[in-house]
Design a protein around this motif. Structure first.
Motif, PDB file in Angstrom:
ATOM      1  N   ARG A 255      -7.467  12.460   1.948  1.00 51.27           N
ATOM      2  CA  ARG A 255      -6.071  12.711   2.839  1.00 51.27           C
ATOM      3  C   ARG A 255      -4.909  12.032   2.281  1.00 51.27           C
TER       4      ARG A 255
ATOM      5  N   ARG B 274      -4.602   9.007   1.775  1.00 58.98           N
ATOM      6  CA  ARG B 274      -4.603   7.667   0.839  1.00 58.98           C
ATOM      7  C   ARG B 274      -4.975   8.484  -0.658  1.00 58.98           C
TER       8      ARG B 274
ATOM      9  N   ARG C 137       1.002  -1.365   0.054  1.00 58.68           N
ATOM     10  CA  ARG C 137      -0.033  -0.052   0.166  1.00 58.68           C
ATOM     11  C   ARG C 137       0.900   1.148  -0.114  1.00 58.68           C
TER      12      ARG C 137
ATOM     13  N   GLN D 190     -12.298  13.817   2.011  1.00 62.62           N
ATOM     14  CA  GLN D 190     -11.389  13.654   1.217  1.00 62.62           C
ATOM     15  C   GLN D 190     -10.297  12.446   1.386  1.00 62.62           C
TER      16      GLN D 190
ATOM     17  N   ARG E 197      -7.907  -7.841   3.044  1.00 68.72           N
ATOM     18  CA  ARG E 197      -6.962  -6.798   2.635  1.00 68.72           C
ATOM     19  C   ARG E 197      -6.089  -6.766   1.401  1.00 68.72           C
TER      20      ARG E 197
ATOM     21  N   ARG F 185     -10.530   3.378  15.512  1.00 72.70           N
ATOM     22  CA  ARG F 185      -9.189   3.445  15.301  1.00 72.70           C
ATOM     23  C   ARG F 185      -8.691   4.671  15.748  1.00 72.70           C
ATOM     24  N   ARG F 186      -9.800   5.665  15.657  1.00 75.19           N
ATOM     25  CA  ARG F 186      -9.403   7.137  16.178  1.00 75.19           C
ATOM     26  C   ARG F 186     -10.111   7.600  17.324  1.00 75.19           C
TER      27      ARG F 186
ATOM     28  N   LYS G  34     -10.342  -9.322   7.952  1.00 74.76           N
ATOM     29  CA  LYS G  34     -10.612  -8.488   6.903  1.00 74.76           C
ATOM     30  C   LYS G  34      -9.941  -8.766   5.765  1.00 74.76           C
TER      31      LYS G  34
ATOM     32  N   THR H 256     -15.759   8.524  11.534  1.00 74.03           N
ATOM     33  CA  THR H 256     -14.757   9.221  11.897  1.00 74.03           C
ATOM     34  C   THR H 256     -14.828   9.875  13.431  1.00 74.03           C
TER      35      THR H 256
ATOM     36  N   GLN I 125     -15.838  20.407   3.493  1.00 75.46           N
ATOM     37  CA  GLN I 125     -15.137  20.182   2.422  1.00 75.46           C
ATOM     38  C   GLN I 125     -15.806  18.802   1.756  1.00 75.46           C
ATOM     39  N   GLY I 126     -16.463  18.144   2.496  1.00 75.85           N
ATOM     40  CA  GLY I 126     -16.584  16.861   1.912  1.00 75.85           C
ATOM     41  C   GLY I 126     -15.660  15.760   2.459  1.00 75.85           C
TER      42      GLY I 126
ATOM     43  N   SER J 191     -15.327  19.954   9.489  1.00 74.38           N
ATOM     44  CA  SER J 191     -14.584  19.941   8.382  1.00 74.38           C
ATOM     45  C   SER J 191     -15.059  19.148   7.289  1.00 74.38           C
TER      46      SER J 191
ATOM     47  N   TYR K  62      -7.058  -2.370  -1.049  1.00 72.63           N
ATOM     48  CA  TYR K  62      -7.387  -0.812  -0.834  1.00 72.63           C
ATOM     49  C   TYR K  62      -6.400  -0.243   0.116  1.00 72.63           C
TER      50      TYR K  62
ATOM     51  N   HIS L  27     -19.497   5.964   7.000  1.00 77.79           N
ATOM     52  CA  HIS L  27     -18.111   6.356   7.115  1.00 77.79           C
ATOM     53  C   HIS L  27     -18.092   6.750   8.430  1.00 77.79           C
TER      54      HIS L  27
HETATM   55  C1  HQG Z   1     -10.988  11.954   7.721  1.00 81.65           C
HETATM   56  C2  HQG Z   1      -8.360   0.830   7.723  1.00 81.65           C
HETATM   57  C3  HQG Z   1     -11.136  16.375   8.197  1.00 81.65           C
HETATM   58  C4  HQG Z   1     -11.607  10.689   7.650  1.00 81.65           C
HETATM   59  C5  HQG Z   1      -9.528   1.081   7.937  1.00 81.65           C
HETATM   60  C6  HQG Z   1     -10.484   9.667   8.276  1.00 81.65           C
HETATM   61  C7  HQG Z   1     -10.288   1.608   6.708  1.00 81.65           C
HETATM   62  C8  HQG Z   1     -11.437  14.245   6.933  1.00 81.65           C
HETATM   63  C9  HQG Z   1      -9.195  10.365   8.083  1.00 81.65           C
HETATM   64  C10 HQG Z   1      -9.169   2.234   5.661  1.00 81.65           C
HETATM   65  C11 HQG Z   1     -11.795  14.889   5.831  1.00 81.65           C
HETATM   66  C12 HQG Z   1      -8.469   9.565   6.921  1.00 81.65           C
HETATM   67  C13 HQG Z   1      -9.305   3.524   5.748  1.00 81.65           C
HETATM   68  C14 HQG Z   1     -12.075  16.261   5.809  1.00 81.65           C
HETATM   69  C15 HQG Z   1     -11.614  13.030   5.409  1.00 81.65           C
HETATM   70  N1  HQG Z   1     -11.846  16.938   7.208  1.00 81.65           N
HETATM   71  N2  HQG Z   1     -11.009  15.074   8.176  1.00 81.65           N
HETATM   72  N3  HQG Z   1     -12.368  16.868   4.907  1.00 81.65           N
HETATM   73  N4  HQG Z   1     -12.094  14.092   5.025  1.00 81.65           N
HETATM   74  N5  HQG Z   1     -11.274  13.094   6.799  1.00 81.65           N
HETATM   75  O1  HQG Z   1      -7.100   6.016   7.821  1.00 81.65           O
HETATM   76  O2  HQG Z   1     -11.403   5.731   6.404  1.00 81.65           O
HETATM   77  O3  HQG Z   1      -7.428  -2.128   8.882  1.00 81.65           O
HETATM   78  O4  HQG Z   1      -6.929   7.458   5.472  1.00 81.65           O
HETATM   79  O5  HQG Z   1     -12.762  10.826   8.349  1.00 81.65           O
HETATM   80  O6  HQG Z   1     -10.265   0.099   8.546  1.00 81.65           O
HETATM   81  O7  HQG Z   1     -10.168   5.996   8.413  1.00 81.65           O
HETATM   82  O8  HQG Z   1      -5.663  -0.770   7.601  1.00 81.65           O
HETATM   83  O9  HQG Z   1      -9.174   6.549   6.273  1.00 81.65           O
HETATM   84  O10 HQG Z   1     -10.794   9.761   9.616  1.00 81.65           O
HETATM   85  O11 HQG Z   1     -10.702   0.470   6.024  1.00 81.65           O
HETATM   86  O12 HQG Z   1      -7.018  -2.438   6.505  1.00 81.65           O
HETATM   87  O13 HQG Z   1      -9.649  11.667   7.526  1.00 81.65           O
HETATM   88  O14 HQG Z   1      -8.006   1.874   6.528  1.00 81.65           O
HETATM   89  O15 HQG Z   1      -8.199  -0.383   6.917  1.00 81.65           O
HETATM   90  O16 HQG Z   1      -7.931   8.427   7.553  1.00 81.65           O
HETATM   91  O17 HQG Z   1      -9.436   4.223   6.912  1.00 81.65           O
HETATM   92  P1  HQG Z   1      -7.546   7.250   6.807  1.00 81.65           P
HETATM   93  P2  HQG Z   1     -10.161   5.614   6.962  1.00 81.65           P
HETATM   94  P3  HQG Z   1      -6.965  -1.559   7.471  1.00 81.65           P
END
Ligand code: HQG
Length: 178
Positions: free
Chosen positions: A116, A118, A15, A114, A65, A136-137, A63, A100, A111-112, A107, A77, A98
């Protein structure tokens, strides 16, 4: 063999940093398994790893992956490599989710969603999966609801990650509900 550790190492290689393993992902993220094994064998803890172990690692993970096909392997992914992995558009469920932290919601509603760090935004097919991702967060993640049916009607593209995960390039705020 610690299959979870192996899965983490492979996620890192496939990845995020294939060049650290002298690997090059093709357009769809595939690498030849023999090449991957050569790289893994350089590390003492993985010097015995075989293709059968990679298969078992995929089976054992709760999962999905990674996937193997015709002697190649790829991450499904999560990519952050500079060259965007190409995915074929597919029809998502009408509603996606989603998870979060609360601190990100204002935000996102501005902004929708994004991608980030990835290449793609990651969306969940069900609430449980979204909760798991959000935890996770934050212990108490907010679950946002995405009107995927309307987004598709308006021409947005979605891509299949695995049975629980859908990808998109960007989700404008008008399709997101708190
Ligand atoms: C946030 C793991 C502020 C978004 C997981 C997230 C998932 C914003 C963070 C996969 C935003 C990005 C991906 C905006 C997005 N303003 N925050 N405009 N747009 N965000 O880790 O979806 O276990 O890149 O809400 O389980 O958390 O590794 O994405 O909190 O399936 O296989 O920005 O990774 O999979 O965080 O996780 P990430 P995700 P694995």
């Amino acid at each position: 063999m610690d299959l979870m550790k192996l899965s983490k190492e492979l996620s890192y290689a496939l990845r995020h940093a294939p060049w650290e393993y002298e690997l090059e992902l093709d357009d769809e993220g595939w690498v030849e398994i023999p090449q991957l094994l050569v790289a893994l064998h350089e590390s003492p803890q993985w010097k015995e790893v075989t293709e059968a172990d990679l298969d078992q690692m995929i089976q054992a993970s709760e999962k999905k992956r990674h996937e193997i096909n015709s002697g190649r392997i790829r991450a499904l992914y999560g990519h952050s490599t500079p060259q965007k992995i190409s995915k074929s558009p597919a029809d998502p469920p009408e509603i996606l989710y989603h998870g979060t932290p609360l601190r990100s919601v204002a935000s996102i509603m501005e902004q929708g969603l994004q991608p980030r760090q990835r290449q793609y935004v990651h969306l969940s097919a069900d609430i449980d999966n979204a909760k798991q991702v959000g935890r996770r967060r934050d212990d108490q993640p907010v679950i946002l609801k995405i009107n995927a049916a309307q987004a598709v009607k308006d021409g947005l593209l979605f891509y299949h990650g695995n049975e629980n995960i859908w990808l998109a390039d960007h989700i404008p705020a008008r399709y997101i509900e708190q």
